[in-house]
Design a protein around this motif. Structure first.
Motif, PDB file in Angstrom:
ATOM      1  N   ARG A  66       0.838  -1.211   0.000  1.00 48.93           N
ATOM      2  CA  ARG A  66       0.000   0.000   0.000  1.00 48.93           C
ATOM      3  C   ARG A  66       0.868   1.254   0.000  1.00 48.93           C
ATOM      4  N   ARG A  67       1.895   1.286   0.850  1.00 49.04           N
ATOM      5  CA  ARG A  67       2.781   2.465   0.907  1.00 49.04           C
ATOM      6  C   ARG A  67       3.523   2.687  -0.411  1.00 49.04           C
ATOM      7  N   LEU A  68       3.848   1.600  -1.108  1.00 53.50           N
ATOM      8  CA  LEU A  68       4.604   1.713  -2.358  1.00 53.50           C
ATOM      9  C   LEU A  68       3.739   2.042  -3.569  1.00 53.50           C
ATOM     10  N   THR A  69       2.437   1.875  -3.440  1.00 50.94           N
ATOM     11  CA  THR A  69       1.564   2.097  -4.603  1.00 50.94           C
ATOM     12  C   THR A  69       0.524   3.203  -4.405  1.00 50.94           C
ATOM     13  N   ASP A  70       0.183   3.536  -3.186  1.00 51.98           N
ATOM     14  CA  ASP A  70      -0.800   4.594  -2.923  1.00 51.98           C
ATOM     15  C   ASP A  70      -0.020   5.877  -2.661  1.00 51.98           C
ATOM     16  N   ASP A 111       1.054   9.843  -2.678  1.00 53.32           N
ATOM     17  CA  ASP A 111       0.567  11.218  -2.598  1.00 53.32           C
ATOM     18  C   ASP A 111       1.418  12.036  -3.565  1.00 53.32           C
ATOM     19  N   TYR A 112       0.952  12.175  -4.787  1.00 54.58           N
ATOM     20  CA  TYR A 112       1.742  12.825  -5.827  1.00 54.58           C
ATOM     21  C   TYR A 112       1.918  14.328  -5.624  1.00 54.58           C
ATOM     22  N   SER A 113       1.309  14.902  -4.613  1.00 55.00           N
ATOM     23  CA  SER A 113       1.568  16.314  -4.342  1.00 55.00           C
ATOM     24  C   SER A 113       2.969  16.514  -3.773  1.00 55.00           C
ATOM     25  N   ARG A 114       3.571  15.435  -3.205  1.00 60.87           N
ATOM     26  CA  ARG A 114       4.928  15.573  -2.663  1.00 60.87           C
ATOM     27  C   ARG A 114       5.859  14.422  -3.029  1.00 60.87           C
ATOM     28  N   ALA A 142       8.185   0.992 -14.734  1.00 62.38           N
ATOM     29  CA  ALA A 142       8.480   0.602 -16.113  1.00 62.38           C
ATOM     30  C   ALA A 142       7.819  -0.747 -16.343  1.00 62.38           C
ATOM     31  N   PHE A 143       7.002  -0.821 -17.387  1.00 64.38           N
ATOM     32  CA  PHE A 143       6.259  -2.032 -17.697  1.00 64.38           C
ATOM     33  C   PHE A 143       6.789  -2.644 -18.980  1.00 64.38           C
ATOM     34  N   ASP A 144       6.981  -3.938 -18.966  1.00 69.58           N
ATOM     35  CA  ASP A 144       7.531  -4.705 -20.082  1.00 69.58           C
ATOM     36  C   ASP A 144       6.721  -4.500 -21.354  1.00 69.58           C
ATOM     37  N   GLY A 145       7.357  -3.905 -22.363  1.00 65.40           N
ATOM     38  CA  GLY A 145       6.724  -3.758 -23.668  1.00 65.40           C
ATOM     39  C   GLY A 145       5.382  -3.069 -23.645  1.00 65.40           C
ATOM     40  N   GLY A 146       5.111  -2.318 -22.606  1.00 62.44           N
ATOM     41  CA  GLY A 146       3.837  -1.634 -22.502  1.00 62.44           C
ATOM     42  C   GLY A 146       2.773  -2.436 -21.791  1.00 62.44           C
ATOM     43  N   ALA A 147       3.063  -3.697 -21.443  1.00 66.58           N
ATOM     44  CA  ALA A 147       2.076  -4.502 -20.714  1.00 66.58           C
ATOM     45  C   ALA A 147       1.852  -3.868 -19.351  1.00 66.58           C
ATOM     46  N   GLU A 148       0.612  -3.696 -18.997  1.00 71.05           N
ATOM     47  CA  GLU A 148       0.302  -3.036 -17.730  1.00 71.05           C
ATOM     48  C   GLU A 148       0.403  -3.970 -16.525  1.00 71.05           C
ATOM     49  N   ASP A 149       0.748  -5.239 -16.761  1.00 71.75           N
ATOM     50  CA  ASP A 149       0.762  -6.166 -15.631  1.00 71.75           C
ATOM     51  C   ASP A 149       2.151  -6.647 -15.230  1.00 71.75           C
ATOM     52  N   ARG A 150       3.200  -6.408 -16.025  1.00 78.01           N
ATOM     53  CA  ARG A 150       4.546  -6.870 -15.661  1.00 78.01           C
ATOM     54  C   ARG A 150       5.466  -5.684 -15.419  1.00 78.01           C
ATOM     55  N   LEU A 151       5.636  -5.379 -14.158  1.00 83.83           N
ATOM     56  CA  LEU A 151       6.505  -4.300 -13.712  1.00 83.83           C
ATOM     57  C   LEU A 151       7.940  -4.804 -13.750  1.00 83.83           C
ATOM     58  N   VAL A 152       8.844  -4.059 -14.405  1.00 86.19           N
ATOM     59  CA  VAL A 152      10.240  -4.493 -14.516  1.00 86.19           C
ATOM     60  C   VAL A 152      11.216  -3.497 -13.916  1.00 86.19           C
ATOM     61  N   GLY A 153      10.726  -2.346 -13.480  1.00 88.71           N
ATOM     62  CA  GLY A 153      11.590  -1.369 -12.834  1.00 88.71           C
ATOM     63  C   GLY A 153      10.762  -0.287 -12.173  1.00 88.71           C
ATOM     64  N   VAL A 154      11.321   0.295 -11.113  1.00 90.57           N
ATOM     65  CA  VAL A 154      10.637   1.354 -10.365  1.00 90.57           C
ATOM     66  C   VAL A 154      11.658   2.397  -9.940  1.00 90.57           C
ATOM     67  N   SER A 155      11.300   3.658 -10.070  1.00 90.88           N
ATOM     68  CA  SER A 155      12.073   4.740  -9.449  1.00 90.88           C
ATOM     69  C   SER A 155      11.092   5.565  -8.642  1.00 90.88           C
ATOM     70  N   ARG A 156      11.569   6.106  -7.543  1.00 91.84           N
ATOM     71  CA  ARG A 156      10.678   6.877  -6.685  1.00 91.84           C
ATOM     72  C   ARG A 156      11.477   7.859  -5.857  1.00 91.84           C
ATOM     73  N   TYR A 157      10.780   8.900  -5.433  1.00 96.97           N
ATOM     74  CA  TYR A 157      11.358   9.771  -4.408  1.00 96.97           C
ATOM     75  C   TYR A 157      10.270  10.179  -3.441  1.00 96.97           C
ATOM     76  N   SER A 158      10.725  10.513  -2.244  1.00 97.02           N
ATOM     77  CA  SER A 158       9.859  11.030  -1.202  1.00 97.02           C
ATOM     78  C   SER A 158      10.471  12.348  -0.733  1.00 97.02           C
ATOM     79  N   ALA A 159       9.719  13.425  -0.867  1.00 96.73           N
ATOM     80  CA  ALA A 159      10.221  14.746  -0.508  1.00 96.73           C
ATOM     81  C   ALA A 159      10.219  14.946   0.999  1.00 96.73           C
ATOM     82  N   ALA A 160      11.222  15.660   1.463  1.00 96.09           N
ATOM     83  CA  ALA A 160      11.300  16.039   2.874  1.00 96.09           C
ATOM     84  C   ALA A 160      10.235  17.095   3.150  1.00 96.09           C
TER      85      ALA A 160
END
Length: 183
Positions: free
Chosen positions: A71-75, A77-80, A86-104
């Motif tokens: 839940r914390r990794l997918t829900d 709060d895009y305001s901060r 990154a999804f394989d070949g555009g498939a919406e079900d196979r996640l192959v990479g993630v980048s994220r940041y959390s603002a102070a």
């Protein structure tokens, strides 16, 4: 490569930024913000990582992530905070990479992370994901990004150096390093 500009704040919806990227080996990925509905893909992604990759990402073992962690990794709060998948070949079900940041709380700095499926490493995906993350951070007037990583994670050290991060040993834990990028 198709790139869509991001405003200082964006919503998940029909105008959500998306990118189609062709990697060094010719494989293609679709990159978009992570949504709460991506929980199953996030869980499969984490569980599919090698023990070493999970240890490097979470600085410990997380073989079967809890529902709360998912839940914390997918829900997001895009305001901060920001998380791109990154999804394989555009498939919406196979996640192959993630980048994220959390603002102070001051909004001037953020902690970032990037993780790439073991089979997708060494193709340039980590670089692509981080470049999109850095672009958004700059647009949102974040002045500094940092990441805490295992000192054994040489791939992350190479990526950080390639992107201009400065690396130093964590003064509180010599088994870790801190990568910092001034934006």
């Amino acid at each position: 490569m198709t790139t869509q500009s991001l405003s200082a704040s964006f919503d998940i919806g029909p105008d959500t930024p998306r990118w189609s990227e062709t990697l060094r080996d010719g494989s293609e990925v679709a990159i978009r913000p992570i949504r709460a509905s991506d929980g199953a893909a996030e869980r499969a992604f984490i569980e599919g990582l090698s023990d070493q990759s999970r240890r490097f990402r979470f600085l410990g073992q997380t073989r079967h992530p809890s529902d709360e962690l998912i839940r914390r990794l997918t829900d997001i709060d895009y305001s901060r905070d920001v998380a791109f998948g990154a999804f394989d070949g555009g498939a919406e079900d196979r996640l192959v990479g993630v980048s994220r940041y959390s603002a102070a709380s001051d909004g001037a700095q953020c902690e970032c992370a990037v993780t790439v499926d073991d089979e997708w490493q060494n193709k340039g995906l980590g670089t692509v994901l981080m470049k999109h993350l850095i672009q958004v951070a700059r647009q949102r007037d974040i002045h500094r990004m940092h990441s805490f990583d295992s000192a054994e994670n040489h791939r992350m050290q190479e990526l950080a150096a390639h992107l201009g991060f400065v690396t130093r040993t964590d003064p509180d834990d010599t088994s870790q390093v801190i990568h910092e990028l001034t934006l």
